[in-house]
Design an enzyme around this catalytic site. Structure first.
Site, PDB file in Angstrom:
ATOM      1  N   LYS A  13       1.237  -8.147 -40.630  1.00 57.01           N
ATOM      2  CA  LYS A  13       2.537  -7.503 -40.381  1.00 57.01           C
ATOM      3  C   LYS A  13       3.430  -8.395 -39.507  1.00 57.01           C
ATOM      4  O   LYS A  13       4.603  -8.577 -39.813  1.00 57.01           O
ATOM      5  CB  LYS A  13       2.353  -6.141 -39.685  1.00 57.01           C
ATOM      6  CG  LYS A  13       1.490  -5.146 -40.448  1.00 57.01           C
ATOM      7  CD  LYS A  13       1.466  -3.787 -39.765  1.00 57.01           C
ATOM      8  CE  LYS A  13       0.838  -3.795 -38.393  1.00 57.01           C
ATOM      9  NZ  LYS A  13      -0.611  -4.084 -38.362  1.00 57.01           N
ATOM     10  N   ARG A  88       2.445   4.694 -35.685  1.00 61.82           N
ATOM     11  CA  ARG A  88       1.003   4.578 -35.892  1.00 61.82           C
ATOM     12  C   ARG A  88       0.331   5.943 -35.937  1.00 61.82           C
ATOM     13  O   ARG A  88      -0.884   6.006 -36.112  1.00 61.82           O
ATOM     14  CB  ARG A  88       0.396   3.786 -34.732  1.00 61.82           C
ATOM     15  CG  ARG A  88       0.013   2.350 -35.078  1.00 61.82           C
ATOM     16  CD  ARG A  88      -0.453   1.733 -33.776  1.00 61.82           C
ATOM     17  NE  ARG A  88      -1.295   0.595 -33.872  1.00 61.82           N
ATOM     18  CZ  ARG A  88      -0.892  -0.654 -33.669  1.00 61.82           C
ATOM     19  NH1 ARG A  88       0.374  -0.942 -33.479  1.00 61.82           N
ATOM     20  NH2 ARG A  88      -1.770  -1.632 -33.667  1.00 61.82           N
ATOM     21  N   ARG A 127      -7.338 -15.796 -35.366  1.00 64.92           N
ATOM     22  CA  ARG A 127      -6.144 -15.738 -34.505  1.00 64.92           C
ATOM     23  C   ARG A 127      -6.533 -16.053 -33.055  1.00 64.92           C
ATOM     24  O   ARG A 127      -5.824 -16.789 -32.374  1.00 64.92           O
ATOM     25  CB  ARG A 127      -5.512 -14.337 -34.603  1.00 64.92           C
ATOM     26  CG  ARG A 127      -4.300 -14.153 -33.702  1.00 64.92           C
ATOM     27  CD  ARG A 127      -3.443 -12.995 -34.139  1.00 64.92           C
ATOM     28  NE  ARG A 127      -3.982 -11.698 -33.762  1.00 64.92           N
ATOM     29  CZ  ARG A 127      -3.464 -10.533 -34.133  1.00 64.92           C
ATOM     30  NH1 ARG A 127      -2.408 -10.506 -34.916  1.00 64.92           N
ATOM     31  NH2 ARG A 127      -3.997  -9.402 -33.749  1.00 64.92           N
ATOM     32  N   ARG A 139      -5.582 -12.653 -26.812  1.00 64.93           N
ATOM     33  CA  ARG A 139      -5.528 -11.202 -26.624  1.00 64.93           C
ATOM     34  C   ARG A 139      -6.916 -10.640 -26.362  1.00 64.93           C
ATOM     35  O   ARG A 139      -7.856 -10.961 -27.070  1.00 64.93           O
ATOM     36  CB  ARG A 139      -4.935 -10.543 -27.879  1.00 64.93           C
ATOM     37  CG  ARG A 139      -3.444 -10.671 -27.964  1.00 64.93           C
ATOM     38  CD  ARG A 139      -2.932 -10.153 -29.270  1.00 64.93           C
ATOM     39  NE  ARG A 139      -3.323  -8.771 -29.551  1.00 64.93           N
ATOM     40  CZ  ARG A 139      -2.842  -8.050 -30.555  1.00 64.93           C
ATOM     41  NH1 ARG A 139      -1.958  -8.589 -31.371  1.00 64.93           N
ATOM     42  NH2 ARG A 139      -3.232  -6.823 -30.749  1.00 64.93           N
ATOM     43  N   ARG A 150     -10.335  -0.690 -32.951  1.00 71.74           N
ATOM     44  CA  ARG A 150      -8.939  -0.680 -33.425  1.00 71.74           C
ATOM     45  C   ARG A 150      -8.890  -0.212 -34.874  1.00 71.74           C
ATOM     46  O   ARG A 150      -7.996   0.536 -35.273  1.00 71.74           O
ATOM     47  CB  ARG A 150      -8.325  -2.077 -33.294  1.00 71.74           C
ATOM     48  CG  ARG A 150      -8.100  -2.477 -31.848  1.00 71.74           C
ATOM     49  CD  ARG A 150      -7.819  -3.948 -31.688  1.00 71.74           C
ATOM     50  NE  ARG A 150      -6.562  -4.377 -32.251  1.00 71.74           N
ATOM     51  CZ  ARG A 150      -6.250  -5.646 -32.497  1.00 71.74           C
ATOM     52  NH1 ARG A 150      -7.123  -6.605 -32.234  1.00 71.74           N
ATOM     53  NH2 ARG A 150      -5.066  -5.957 -32.996  1.00 71.74           N
TER      54      ARG A 150
HETATM   55  P1  AMP Z   1      -0.654  -4.540 -32.020  1.00 67.48           P
HETATM   56  O1  AMP Z   1      -0.107  -5.770 -31.380  1.00 67.48           O
HETATM   57  O2  AMP Z   1       0.335  -3.875 -32.929  1.00 67.48           O
HETATM   58  O3  AMP Z   1      -1.981  -4.766 -32.678  1.00 67.48           O
HETATM   59  O4  AMP Z   1      -0.907  -3.482 -30.841  1.00 67.48           O
HETATM   60  C1  AMP Z   1      -1.819  -3.769 -29.797  1.00 67.48           C
HETATM   61  C2  AMP Z   1      -2.191  -2.486 -29.069  1.00 67.48           C
HETATM   62  O5  AMP Z   1      -1.002  -1.888 -28.495  1.00 67.48           O
HETATM   63  C3  AMP Z   1      -2.771  -1.386 -29.936  1.00 67.48           C
HETATM   64  O6  AMP Z   1      -4.170  -1.539 -30.170  1.00 67.48           O
HETATM   65  C4  AMP Z   1      -2.454  -0.148 -29.104  1.00 67.48           C
HETATM   66  O7  AMP Z   1      -3.312  -0.038 -27.980  1.00 67.48           O
HETATM   67  C5  AMP Z   1      -1.059  -0.475 -28.579  1.00 67.48           C
HETATM   68  N1  AMP Z   1      -0.011  -0.024 -29.505  1.00 67.48           N
HETATM   69  C6  AMP Z   1       0.870  -0.815 -30.194  1.00 67.48           C
HETATM   70  N2  AMP Z   1       1.701  -0.080 -30.943  1.00 67.48           N
HETATM   71  C7  AMP Z   1       1.333   1.208 -30.750  1.00 67.48           C
HETATM   72  C8  AMP Z   1       1.783   2.457 -31.266  1.00 67.48           C
HETATM   73  N3  AMP Z   1       2.793   2.516 -32.159  1.00 67.48           N
HETATM   74  N4  AMP Z   1       1.158   3.581 -30.835  1.00 67.48           N
HETATM   75  C9  AMP Z   1       0.162   3.555 -29.945  1.00 67.48           C
HETATM   76  N5  AMP Z   1      -0.331   2.408 -29.427  1.00 67.48           N
HETATM   77  C10 AMP Z   1       0.244   1.247 -29.823  1.00 67.48           C
END
Ligand code: AMP
Length: 194
Positions: A13, A88, A127, A139, A150
């Protein structure tokens, strides 16, 4: 153009969102990036989100809904935006619909990237290795153990969004197993068909 990129962690994404930013000149709104920035800056939201993110769980709907609501009010979002990693949950999906409807607008499309689970773990590990090799911070949640949590969160809370958007007629799917360029082409074909 108001677009959602949907898909599990590691589906591509973020990579595809960056390409859409370049081609269409609209911003990428990544709640993950915004939350990581809040954690790095030590803000109140960052302090509340850190442990949840490190465990691979979802931050509360209230927090991310507020972040997005404030962000889409910024002038650079007037022509549209790409939502990456948001919504999400079904609560977030309802929230974004209400936010847009209050502005007299709506989503144009939801594009889901389909990728096999096995490939996802490999991408996340890659990554993390690439970030380390480039001297960038890795990360904490990009490791195989947290990744499983996740993915579980994704199937429990985010996967139902495909049914939600399918029923609304806005869902389009793209084969996320293709090369990065081929996925970009497929996404552009979807956008051209709107
Ligand atoms: P990402 O970079 O999109 O993989 O997000 C990393 C982490 O941020 C996720 O595993 C969640 O802990 C938190 N996070 C990101 N976007 C959301 C969302 N829309 N709702 C809830 N938690 C989020």
């Amino acid at each position: 153009m108001r677009l959602i990129l949907l898909g599990p962690p590691g589906a591509g994404k973020g990579t595809q969102a960056q390409r859409l930013v370049e081609k269409h000149g609209i911003p990428q709104l990544s709640t993950g990036d915004m939350l990581r920035a809040a954690v790095a800056a030590g803000t109140e939201i960052g302090k509340r989100a850190k442990a949840v993110m490190d465990a691979g769980e979802l931050v509360s709907d209230d927090i991310v809904n507020t972040i997005i609501s404030e962000r889409i009010d910024q002038p650079d979002c007037a022509r549209g935006f790409i939502l990456d990693g948001y919504p999400r949950t079904l609560v977030q999906a309802d929230a974004v619909e209400a936010m847009l409807s209050a502005k007299g607008t709506k989503l144009d499309s939801v594009i889901e990237l389909l990728v096999d689970d096995k490939a996802l773990v490999g991408r996340i590990v890659k990554r993390a290795e690439e970030a380390a090799a480039a001297g960038q911070p890795v990360r904490k949640d990009d490791n195989p153990e947290v990744f499983q949590d996740r993915l579980t969160e994704y199937y429990k809370k985010t996967a139902p969004l495909t049914g939600y958007y399918y029923a609304k007629g806005t869902l389009r799917t793209v084969d996320g197993m293709l090369s990065i360029d081929a996925v970009t082409e497929e996404i552009e074909a979807v956008l051209a068909s709107l």
